[in-house]
Design a protein around this motif. Structure first.
Motif, PDB file in Angstrom:
ATOM      1  N   ILE A 243       0.836  -1.200   0.000  1.00  0.00           N
ATOM      2  CA  ILE A 243       0.000   0.000   0.000  1.00  0.00           C
ATOM      3  C   ILE A 243       0.868   1.246   0.000  1.00  0.00           C
ATOM      4  CG2 ILE A 243      -0.283   0.283   2.497  1.00  0.00           C
ATOM      5  CD1 ILE A 243      -3.071   0.606  -0.133  1.00  0.00           C
ATOM      6  N   GLY A 244       2.065   1.166   0.601  1.00  0.00           N
ATOM      7  CA  GLY A 244       2.984   2.303   0.565  1.00  0.00           C
ATOM      8  C   GLY A 244       3.451   2.614  -0.845  1.00  0.00           C
ATOM      9  N   GLN A 248       2.416   5.983  -3.344  1.00  0.00           N
ATOM     10  CA  GLN A 248       3.379   6.831  -4.030  1.00  0.00           C
ATOM     11  C   GLN A 248       3.094   6.908  -5.518  1.00  0.00           C
ATOM     12  OE1 GLN A 248       6.013   8.838  -2.775  1.00  0.00           O
ATOM     13  NE2 GLN A 248       5.669   9.569  -4.863  1.00  0.00           N
ATOM     14  N   VAL A 249       2.788   5.775  -6.136  1.00  0.00           N
ATOM     15  CA  VAL A 249       2.502   5.779  -7.585  1.00  0.00           C
ATOM     16  C   VAL A 249       1.193   6.509  -7.850  1.00  0.00           C
ATOM     17  CG1 VAL A 249       2.071   4.327  -9.597  1.00  0.00           C
ATOM     18  CG2 VAL A 249       3.864   3.705  -7.975  1.00  0.00           C
ATOM     19  N   ARG A 250       0.239   6.411  -6.924  1.00  0.00           N
ATOM     20  CA  ARG A 250      -0.983   7.210  -7.059  1.00  0.00           C
ATOM     21  C   ARG A 250      -0.640   8.694  -7.096  1.00  0.00           C
ATOM     22  NH1 ARG A 250      -4.142  10.286  -3.799  1.00  0.00           N
ATOM     23  NH2 ARG A 250      -6.392  10.336  -4.274  1.00  0.00           N
ATOM     24  N   ASP A 251       0.233   9.138  -6.180  1.00  0.00           N
ATOM     25  CA  ASP A 251       0.644  10.537  -6.173  1.00  0.00           C
ATOM     26  C   ASP A 251       1.351  10.908  -7.474  1.00  0.00           C
ATOM     27  OD1 ASP A 251      -0.413  10.895  -3.681  1.00  0.00           O
ATOM     28  OD2 ASP A 251       1.511  10.854  -2.616  1.00  0.00           O
ATOM     29  N   CYS A 334      -1.936  -2.882  -5.779  1.00  0.00           N
ATOM     30  CA  CYS A 334      -3.207  -2.971  -5.060  1.00  0.00           C
ATOM     31  C   CYS A 334      -3.623  -4.438  -4.922  1.00  0.00           C
ATOM     32  CB  CYS A 334      -4.294  -2.174  -5.781  1.00  0.00           C
ATOM     33  SG  CYS A 334      -4.125  -0.381  -5.601  1.00  0.00           S
ATOM     34  N   GLN A 335      -3.440  -5.210  -5.997  1.00  0.00           N
ATOM     35  CA  GLN A 335      -3.766  -6.627  -5.929  1.00  0.00           C
ATOM     36  C   GLN A 335      -2.868  -7.347  -4.933  1.00  0.00           C
ATOM     37  OE1 GLN A 335      -6.473  -8.084  -7.272  1.00  0.00           O
ATOM     38  NE2 GLN A 335      -6.916  -5.951  -7.832  1.00  0.00           N
ATOM     39  N   VAL A 361     -10.561  -0.608   2.461  1.00  0.00           N
ATOM     40  CA  VAL A 361     -10.991   0.731   2.053  1.00  0.00           C
ATOM     41  C   VAL A 361      -9.787   1.540   1.574  1.00  0.00           C
ATOM     42  CG1 VAL A 361     -11.841   2.947   2.930  1.00  0.00           C
ATOM     43  CG2 VAL A 361     -13.071   0.841   3.459  1.00  0.00           C
ATOM     44  N   MET A 362      -8.652   1.417   2.275  1.00  0.00           N
ATOM     45  CA  MET A 362      -7.435   2.097   1.846  1.00  0.00           C
ATOM     46  C   MET A 362      -7.046   1.684   0.433  1.00  0.00           C
ATOM     47  SD  MET A 362      -4.748   2.096   5.019  1.00  0.00           S
ATOM     48  CE  MET A 362      -5.039   3.012   6.531  1.00  0.00           C
ATOM     49  N   VAL A 363      -7.094   0.386   0.189  1.00  0.00           N
ATOM     50  CA  VAL A 363      -6.696  -0.111  -1.132  1.00  0.00           C
ATOM     51  C   VAL A 363      -7.637   0.406  -2.210  1.00  0.00           C
ATOM     52  CG1 VAL A 363      -6.105  -2.136  -2.498  1.00  0.00           C
ATOM     53  CG2 VAL A 363      -5.787  -2.191  -0.031  1.00  0.00           C
TER      54      VAL A 363
END
Length: 371
Positions: A243-244, A248-251, A334-335, A361-363
């Protein structure tokens, strides 16, 4: 970061308890005889740290400011609950066992932020001036060092909450190793500034150390406080790391393609800043010789980028399928996070199940950026 209502509820559930634990760490130091003896002289020193945490203003007057998301201590508490909370989840104050570790992780995170602001020359964080921009880089470095020491002292308070000495020592080892990993990641990040050839593999290795390491540490420490089952501890650590990386890749995705309304900042802001994030590194790797030369010229120039140059970079990214690559990368992690959660044994109590639901929910929140 705009949060979904469900994730917001998760992150605010423990906010007051975490805040109280953080303040208790400072109160304990203030009551130490060695500190009391020089209380007046040291008040500004601890005031600078309190300022960074949002508790006081620049004149050290109490205020209420943005404390940040408290994501890492929240993850620690969720992992603690998901792992069974040492069989204490039916007791009213079961969180007490894990709160010192949660405070320790948050103080660790904040010492890195103080130092990062100095390294990056950032003069604003959470809509306020950064510590170093008010009191100078030297005081900033020293305050960051002090907060690191406070983080370690906060951790040993688990002994007063009934945590066994063996487990406390293992927690210390995990945190210390993670701090070293964070420093390694910071070194790699700074070294990239002077390198013209940085691969996506190098970048992923860097964010795994600099960004994901403390998330993995938080989840592992929470699990260690909640159970002795090593498979559960490892699964929750894997979740934290996955999730970390995904956050970062989401950002990175939002830093290039989010609209102003979604991000609250300038569109394509990471391009304007010539940030060497995953999108530009992928584009450089996959671009034609002509596009690569154009991208390198734009990113190496001294003057600010024009709107036309930013458009050129975006067009190059379109030709290399960079956005699709980043979305696929994000989905994969995420998977990996979902799979790690699925491997955590289900406890026969509602607290553990709620914690696992909250981590899902975080994922899902992070996953939305892939669509």
């Amino acid at each position: 970061m705009t949060l979904s209502p469900t994730l917001y509820a998760t992150l605010t559930r423990y906010q007051q308890r975490i805040s109280d634990a953080l303040k208790a760490s400072f109160e304990r130091i203030a009551a130490d005889p060695a500190t009391v003896q020089s209380a007046n002289d040291l008040a500004p020193y601890y005031g600078q740290m309190r300022y960074h945490l949002g508790w006081v203003d620049a004149s050290f007057t109490p205020t209420s400011s943005n404390p940040g998301k408290l994501l890492r201590p929240t993850l620690l508490l969720l992992a603690y609950e998901a792992a069974g909370a040492w069989g204490l989840s039916n007791e009213q104050d079961y969180l007490e066992r894990a709160l010192p570790a949660a405070a320790s992780v948050e103080l660790t995170h904040n010492f890195t932020l103080i130092h990062d602001d100095i390294v990056d020359g950032d003069k604003e964080r959470r809509h306020r001036r950064t510590l170093w921009s008010i009191w100078g880089a030297s005081h900033g470095i020293n305050s960051g060092d002090g907060m690191f020491a406070l983080s370690r002292l906060a951790l040993w308070d688990v002994l007063e909450k009934g945590v066994e000495g063996e487990i406390a020592a293992r927690l210390g080892r995990v945190l210390d190793r993670s701090c070293l990993t964070l420093a390694e990641g910071q070194y790699l990040d700074m070294s990239f500034e002077d390198q013209t050839e940085v691969s996506t593999a190098m970048y992923i290795d860097m964010i795994q150390r600099k960004t994901a390491a403390l998330m993995a540490c938080a989840a592992e420490m929470g699990a260690m406080l909640g159970t002795r089952d090593q498979a559960t501890i490892e699964s929750l650590r894997t979740f934290g790391e996955a999730i970390g990386l995904a956050f970062q890749v989401r950002d990175d995705l939002l830093g290039v393609w989010a609209t102003t309304a979604e991000l609250g900042k300038t569109e394509a802001g990471d391009i304007y800043r010539r940030k060497k994030s995953l999108p530009i590194l992928h584009a450089l790797e996959q671009a034609s010789a002509e596009d690569r030369a154009r991208l390198q010229q734009i990113y190496q120039q001294q003057e600010p980028l024009s709107t036309e140059q930013v458009r050129t970079v975006l067009e190059c990214m379109e030709r290399t399928g960079t956005r699709a690559y980043c979305r696929t990368f994000l989905s994969q992690y995420c998977q990996r996070a979902y799979k790690a959660l699925a491997q955590v044994p289900r406890q026969n109590n509602p607290v553990a199940q709620r914690a696992l639901d909250d981590m899902e929910v975080m994922v899902r929140f992070v996953e939305e950026a892939a669509h």
